[in-house]
Design an enzyme around this catalytic site. Structure first.
Site, short mmCIF file in Angstrom:
data_model
loop_
_atom_site.label_atom_id
_atom_site.label_comp_id
_atom_site.label_asym_id
_atom_site.label_seq_id
_atom_site.Cartn_x
_atom_site.Cartn_y
_atom_site.Cartn_z
N PHE A 83 0.92 -0.81 0.21
CA PHE A 83 -0.10 0.30 -0.31
C PHE A 83 1.38 1.47 -0.21
O PHE A 83 0.47 2.16 -0.68
CB PHE A 83 -0.85 0.15 1.42
CG PHE A 83 -1.06 1.10 2.28
CD1 PHE A 83 -2.58 1.84 1.16
CD2 PHE A 83 -1.01 2.24 2.03
CE1 PHE A 83 -3.33 3.00 1.19
CE2 PHE A 83 -1.60 3.70 2.84
CZ PHE A 83 -2.15 4.27 2.22
N LYS A 128 9.50 -3.97 13.14
CA LYS A 128 8.52 -1.98 14.30
C LYS A 128 9.64 -2.34 15.04
O LYS A 128 9.74 -1.65 16.25
CB LYS A 128 7.50 -2.34 13.59
CG LYS A 128 7.06 -1.80 12.48
CD LYS A 128 5.04 -2.06 13.42
CE LYS A 128 4.77 -2.04 11.84
NZ LYS A 128 2.84 -1.76 11.98
N ASN A 138 7.49 2.73 13.30
CA ASN A 138 7.36 2.17 11.87
C ASN A 138 7.74 3.08 11.62
O ASN A 138 7.43 3.11 9.78
CB ASN A 138 6.09 2.08 11.87
CG ASN A 138 4.83 3.12 11.64
OD1 ASN A 138 4.67 3.97 12.61
ND2 ASN A 138 3.30 3.67 10.68
N GLY A 163 3.06 -4.57 19.02
CA GLY A 163 3.27 -3.48 18.83
C GLY A 163 1.73 -2.81 18.08
O GLY A 163 2.19 -1.51 18.74
N ALA A 164 1.39 -2.84 17.39
CA ALA A 164 0.13 -3.16 16.79
C ALA A 164 -0.98 -2.87 18.26
O ALA A 164 -1.36 -0.92 18.15
CB ALA A 164 -1.18 -3.70 16.08
N LEU A 203 -7.43 -4.04 12.73
CA LEU A 203 -6.74 -2.83 12.30
C LEU A 203 -6.34 -4.34 10.99
O LEU A 203 -5.67 -3.56 9.96
CB LEU A 203 -5.53 -3.43 12.92
CG LEU A 203 -5.28 -3.07 14.66
CD1 LEU A 203 -3.86 -2.42 14.99
CD2 LEU A 203 -6.13 -1.36 14.79
N TYR A 234 -6.52 -4.91 7.30
CA TYR A 234 -7.36 -3.98 5.61
C TYR A 234 -7.01 -5.46 4.95
O TYR A 234 -7.86 -5.09 3.75
CB TYR A 234 -6.92 -3.27 5.07
CG TYR A 234 -5.01 -3.36 5.68
CD1 TYR A 234 -4.28 -3.63 4.61
CD2 TYR A 234 -4.24 -2.84 6.62
CE1 TYR A 234 -2.59 -3.58 4.32
CE2 TYR A 234 -3.32 -3.14 6.84
CZ TYR A 234 -2.51 -3.62 5.51
OH TYR A 234 -1.03 -3.64 6.02
P1 NAP Z 1 2.10 -9.35 15.99
O1 NAP Z 1 2.93 -8.77 17.17
O2 NAP Z 1 2.89 -10.42 14.72
O3 NAP Z 1 1.15 -9.89 16.69
C1 NAP Z 1 0.14 -9.70 18.11
C2 NAP Z 1 -0.25 -10.38 18.93
O4 NAP Z 1 -1.05 -11.18 18.29
C3 NAP Z 1 0.48 -11.55 19.76
O5 NAP Z 1 1.67 -10.06 20.50
C4 NAP Z 1 -0.26 -12.81 19.99
O6 NAP Z 1 -1.11 -11.55 21.68
C5 NAP Z 1 -1.43 -12.03 19.13
N1 NAP Z 1 -1.01 -13.40 18.24
C6 NAP Z 1 -0.64 -13.77 17.51
N2 NAP Z 1 -0.48 -14.96 17.02
C7 NAP Z 1 -1.85 -15.39 17.94
C8 NAP Z 1 -2.82 -16.29 17.11
N3 NAP Z 1 -2.48 -17.69 16.38
N4 NAP Z 1 -3.91 -16.18 17.49
C9 NAP Z 1 -4.60 -15.72 18.78
N5 NAP Z 1 -3.95 -14.56 19.18
C10 NAP Z 1 -2.52 -14.83 18.02
O7 NAP Z 1 0.95 -8.26 15.00
P2 NAP Z 1 1.38 -6.78 15.07
O8 NAP Z 1 2.72 -6.39 14.68
O9 NAP Z 1 0.72 -6.15 16.24
O10 NAP Z 1 -0.28 -6.18 14.49
C11 NAP Z 1 -1.24 -6.90 14.80
C12 NAP Z 1 -1.86 -6.35 12.87
O11 NAP Z 1 -2.18 -6.00 13.06
C13 NAP Z 1 -1.37 -7.42 12.44
O12 NAP Z 1 -2.66 -8.37 11.66
C14 NAP Z 1 -1.04 -6.01 11.36
O13 NAP Z 1 -1.27 -6.80 9.96
C15 NAP Z 1 -2.48 -5.14 12.10
N6 NAP Z 1 -1.85 -3.82 11.80
C16 NAP Z 1 -2.12 -3.06 10.95
C17 NAP Z 1 -1.94 -1.64 10.57
C18 NAP Z 1 -2.92 -0.50 9.50
O14 NAP Z 1 -1.79 0.29 9.66
N7 NAP Z 1 -4.43 -0.74 9.79
C19 NAP Z 1 -0.79 -1.44 11.73
C20 NAP Z 1 -0.73 -2.45 11.93
C21 NAP Z 1 -0.75 -3.52 12.01
P3 NAP Z 1 -0.96 -12.83 23.09
O15 NAP Z 1 -0.09 -13.85 22.62
O16 NAP Z 1 -0.07 -12.01 23.89
O17 NAP Z 1 -2.27 -13.33 22.62
#
Ligand code: NAP
Length: 243
Positions: free
Chosen positions: A15, A64, A85, A123-124, A198, A200
């Site tokens: 994007f 990140k 980011n 992080g998100a 979050l 898209y």
């Molecule tokens: P991440 O660090 O990979 O994962 C976030 C959390 O999700 C982990 O800390 C974990 O928490 C939980 N998780 C991971 N795998 C799981 C599973 N199989 N079942 C249940 N919980 C699970 O990701 P992130 O970077 O924080 O991003 C999270 C989401 O936000 C992603 O989908 C990303 O694409 C989206 N995002 C969107 C934007 C936007 O601008 N729209 C910006 C940033 C991120 P626990 O271990 O504590 O359960």
């Protein structure tokens, strides 16, 4: 020519590249936006030495947090969230890390919400939490392995009152995991709830579909994504003016 770019892994389609290259073309800005798809963060220094015209970088999954050790400074928000980011290349040659995910999210939520549940603890999730803190909205993190002060999914479901907000800040439902869904008790979801994903891609995850079936208001992550890019550009533009 001045360069900007995105570092991440598995950047098949971006994007950010479309957003910035289209902006540069439309506004006659002499710059280009490049994708740096790297297998490990160790290649960060090579990118910098190979691209002396870089003036700003976006950072996406899974770097990140890891990228922080290469930076000279952090904005207070990036330090509070513990993830970066956006990287600013300052006029005095420093690398300053920012987090604009929280701004992107903050600009898209209603001002008044009784309580919010943030599913995920990455992080998100921390960026979303900072937005709630700035707006004075009460929130809880929900985790598969909760730490002190956090909830597990069973505890969240037991506390799912009306007029609360649920945020999916996990990768469940994101392409290619489109069949996956966080462990929400949808029998408790009704039209008073606001369910925000979050993710898209796809535009409507399984979580949002199930919530919409029960009449909840829903939103995906596209507006947040655009919002964080707009704030990133403001940071780089302000920095360019100091050169
Ligand atoms: P991440 O660090 O990979 O994962 C976030 C959390 O999700 C982990 O800390 C974990 O928490 C939980 N998780 C991971 N795998 C799981 C599973 N199989 N079942 C249940 N919980 C699970 O990701 P992130 O970077 O924080 O991003 C999270 C989401 O936000 C992603 O989908 C990303 O694409 C989206 N995002 C969107 C934007 C936007 O601008 N729209 C910006 C940033 C991120 P626990 O271990 O504590 O359960």
């Amino acid at each position: 020519m001045v360069e900007y770019g995105l570092i991440g892994r598995g950047l098949s389609h971006s994007f950010s590249a479309d957003f910035f290259n289209e902006k540069f073309r439309r506004e006659g800005i002499e710059a280009r936006y490049l994708l740096f798809d790297i297998p490990t963060i160790d290649q960060f220094s090579t990118i910098l030495s190979d691209h002396p015209s870089l003036r700003g970088l976006n950072v996406t999954s899974p770097y990140k947090r890891e990228v922080m050790r290469y930076l000279d400074e952090l904005s207070p928000e990036a330090a509070a969230i513990g993830a970066v980011n956006v990287i600013e290349f300052t006029a005095d040659g420093k690398l300053r890390g920012h987090n604009t995910d929280w701004d992107g999210f903050c600009s898209t939520i209603p001002g008044v919400t009784k309580r919010a549940f943030i599913m995920g603890t990455g992080g998100a999730a921390s960026a979303v939490a900072l937005a709630f803190e700035k707006k004075g909205i009460d929130y809880s993190f929900v985790s598969r392995t909760p730490e002190k002060g956090q909830l597990n999914y069973e505890e969240m479901n037991a506390q799912l009152e009306d007029e609360t907000m649920l945020i999916n800040a996990t990768p469940l439902g994101m392409y290619p995991l489109t069949d996956m869904i966080p462990d929400v008790d949808f029998s408790k979801i009704n039209r008073s709830h606001f369910c925000y994903d979050l993710i898209y891609n796809p535009a409507e995850t399984k979580f949002l579909k199930e919530a919409a079936k029960r009449g909840a208001r829903t939103k995906n992550g596209l507006e947040m994504l655009k919002g964080q890019a707009v704030v990133a550009w403001k940071i780089w533009e302000r920095s360019a003016k100091t050169r």
